[in-house]
Design a protein around this motif. Structure first.
Motif, PDB file in Angstrom:
ATOM      1  N   ALA A   5       0.814  -1.211   0.000  1.00 58.61           N
ATOM      2  CA  ALA A   5       0.000   0.000   0.000  1.00 58.61           C
ATOM      3  C   ALA A   5       0.845   1.257   0.000  1.00 58.61           C
ATOM      4  N   SER A   6       1.948   1.291   0.743  1.00 57.92           N
ATOM      5  CA  SER A   6       2.788   2.478   0.790  1.00 57.92           C
ATOM      6  C   SER A   6       3.363   2.778  -0.579  1.00 57.92           C
ATOM      7  N   ALA A   7       3.838   1.750  -1.277  1.00 62.16           N
ATOM      8  CA  ALA A   7       4.387   1.944  -2.610  1.00 62.16           C
ATOM      9  C   ALA A   7       3.295   2.396  -3.572  1.00 62.16           C
ATOM     10  N   GLU A   8       2.108   1.818  -3.457  1.00 63.62           N
ATOM     11  CA  GLU A   8       0.992   2.205  -4.310  1.00 63.62           C
ATOM     12  C   GLU A   8       0.610   3.658  -4.064  1.00 63.62           C
ATOM     13  N   LEU A   9       0.566   4.072  -2.807  1.00 57.68           N
ATOM     14  CA  LEU A   9       0.188   5.434  -2.472  1.00 57.68           C
ATOM     15  C   LEU A   9       1.239   6.420  -2.952  1.00 57.68           C
ATOM     16  N   ALA A  10       2.520   6.072  -2.814  1.00 57.44           N
ATOM     17  CA  ALA A  10       3.592   6.961  -3.237  1.00 57.44           C
ATOM     18  C   ALA A  10       3.552   7.212  -4.741  1.00 57.44           C
ATOM     19  N   SER A  11       3.094   6.228  -5.514  1.00 56.49           N
ATOM     20  CA  SER A  11       3.052   6.392  -6.965  1.00 56.49           C
ATOM     21  C   SER A  11       1.683   6.831  -7.472  1.00 56.49           C
ATOM     22  N   ASP A  16      -5.944   9.845  -8.753  1.00 58.31           N
ATOM     23  CA  ASP A  16      -6.187   8.578  -8.055  1.00 58.31           C
ATOM     24  C   ASP A  16      -6.608   8.832  -6.612  1.00 58.31           C
ATOM     25  N   VAL A  17      -5.878   9.727  -5.937  1.00 59.84           N
ATOM     26  CA  VAL A  17      -6.177  10.031  -4.535  1.00 59.84           C
ATOM     27  C   VAL A  17      -7.549  10.688  -4.423  1.00 59.84           C
ATOM     28  N   ASN A  18      -7.834  11.650  -5.297  1.00 59.65           N
ATOM     29  CA  ASN A  18      -9.144  12.306  -5.269  1.00 59.65           C
ATOM     30  C   ASN A  18     -10.268  11.316  -5.560  1.00 59.65           C
ATOM     31  N   GLY A  19     -10.019  10.358  -6.449  1.00 58.19           N
ATOM     32  CA  GLY A  19     -11.018   9.336  -6.740  1.00 58.19           C
ATOM     33  C   GLY A  19     -11.291   8.469  -5.532  1.00 58.19           C
ATOM     34  N   ALA A  20     -10.220   8.096  -4.810  1.00 53.42           N
ATOM     35  CA  ALA A  20     -10.382   7.280  -3.602  1.00 53.42           C
ATOM     36  C   ALA A  20     -11.121   8.067  -2.524  1.00 53.42           C
ATOM     37  N   VAL A  29     -13.922  12.059   4.899  1.00 52.15           N
ATOM     38  CA  VAL A  29     -13.062  12.940   4.104  1.00 52.15           C
ATOM     39  C   VAL A  29     -12.704  14.172   4.920  1.00 52.15           C
ATOM     40  N   ALA A  30     -13.668  14.713   5.656  1.00 54.48           N
ATOM     41  CA  ALA A  30     -13.402  15.883   6.497  1.00 54.48           C
ATOM     42  C   ALA A  30     -12.356  15.567   7.560  1.00 54.48           C
ATOM     43  N   LYS A  31     -12.427  14.370   8.167  1.00 56.16           N
ATOM     44  CA  LYS A  31     -11.439  13.963   9.166  1.00 56.16           C
ATOM     45  C   LYS A  31     -10.052  13.851   8.546  1.00 56.16           C
ATOM     46  N   ILE A  32      -9.983  13.297   7.350  1.00 62.24           N
ATOM     47  CA  ILE A  32      -8.690  13.148   6.663  1.00 62.24           C
ATOM     48  C   ILE A  32      -8.103  14.517   6.349  1.00 62.24           C
ATOM     49  N   ARG A  33      -8.917  15.404   5.797  1.00 60.49           N
ATOM     50  CA  ARG A  33      -8.431  16.748   5.461  1.00 60.49           C
ATOM     51  C   ARG A  33      -7.977  17.500   6.720  1.00 60.49           C
ATOM     52  N   GLU A  34      -8.692  17.335   7.821  1.00 56.76           N
ATOM     53  CA  GLU A  34      -8.317  17.980   9.079  1.00 56.76           C
ATOM     54  C   GLU A  34      -6.988  17.423   9.592  1.00 56.76           C
ATOM     55  N   ALA A  35      -6.803  16.117   9.481  1.00 59.13           N
ATOM     56  CA  ALA A  35      -5.551  15.498   9.921  1.00 59.13           C
ATOM     57  C   ALA A  35      -4.382  15.978   9.079  1.00 59.13           C
ATOM     58  N   ILE A  36      -4.588  16.107   7.778  1.00 62.97           N
ATOM     59  CA  ILE A  36      -3.521  16.594   6.896  1.00 62.97           C
ATOM     60  C   ILE A  36      -3.174  18.030   7.234  1.00 62.97           C
ATOM     61  N   ALA A  37      -4.178  18.865   7.429  1.00 62.42           N
ATOM     62  CA  ALA A  37      -3.936  20.262   7.781  1.00 62.42           C
ATOM     63  C   ALA A  37      -3.192  20.370   9.105  1.00 62.42           C
ATOM     64  N   LEU A  38      -3.574  19.551  10.073  1.00 65.09           N
ATOM     65  CA  LEU A  38      -2.913  19.557  11.370  1.00 65.09           C
ATOM     66  C   LEU A  38      -1.455  19.131  11.242  1.00 65.09           C
ATOM     67  N   ALA A  39      -1.207  18.086  10.456  1.00 70.17           N
ATOM     68  CA  ALA A  39       0.165  17.607  10.260  1.00 70.17           C
ATOM     69  C   ALA A  39       1.015  18.652   9.553  1.00 70.17           C
ATOM     70  N   GLU A  40       0.446  19.320   8.558  1.00 73.52           N
ATOM     71  CA  GLU A  40       1.189  20.347   7.830  1.00 73.52           C
ATOM     72  C   GLU A  40       1.486  21.550   8.700  1.00 73.52           C
TER      73      GLU A  40
END
Length: 127
Positions: A5-11, A16-20, A29-40
């Motif tokens: 999965a890590s290799a698949e995600l990296a490529s 693809d990501v938006n489709g998933a 999706v809101a939780k994922i976006r919030e986690a990304i914003a927090l990490a950044e």
């Protein structure tokens, strides 16, 4: 996702990501976006308030925006002070099944999850 999965995600492309993400419910999706914003915004290290809010997750990765259904982390080794890598063990919980699924113990973890995480910790990683 399997072990690659890590290799698949990296490529994966942005499409693809938006489709998933499009296949997930809006609240996830809101939780994922919030986690990304927090990490950044916090870089690689979680701030003290974020770490305190993440008391349900014993590792250095801030998972405060992710729903934690496990009842405890009994048997989990102490996290390394300076881990070689930061990792997380994610699990699926089936809400309609007793204990979250036939592969789960009464604490909500798979029977092999804590030993798997302890193997990562013993190898110098956080989990």
């Amino acid at each position: 996702m399997g072990s690659g999965a890590s290799a698949e995600l990296a490529s994966a492309s942005a499409a693809d990501v938006n489709g998933a993400l499009g296949a997930l419910p809006a609240e996830e999706v809101a939780k994922i976006r919030e986690a990304i914003a927090l990490a950044e915004s916090s870089g690689t290290a979680a701030s003290a308030p974020a770490a305190a809010a993440c008391s349900a997750c014993p590792g250095p990765v801030d998972c405060s925006v992710i729903t934690t259904v496990a009842k405890d982390f009994k048997g989990l080794c102490e996290q390394p002070a300076e881990p070689k890598f930061k990792g997380a063990l994610c699990q699926i919980y089936v809400r309609s099944a007793p204990y979250g699924g036939s592969d789960k113990s009464n604490n909500g973890h798979r029977y092999d999850s804590i030993p798997f995480a302890n193997g990562m910790i013993t190898a110098g990683m956080s989990c």
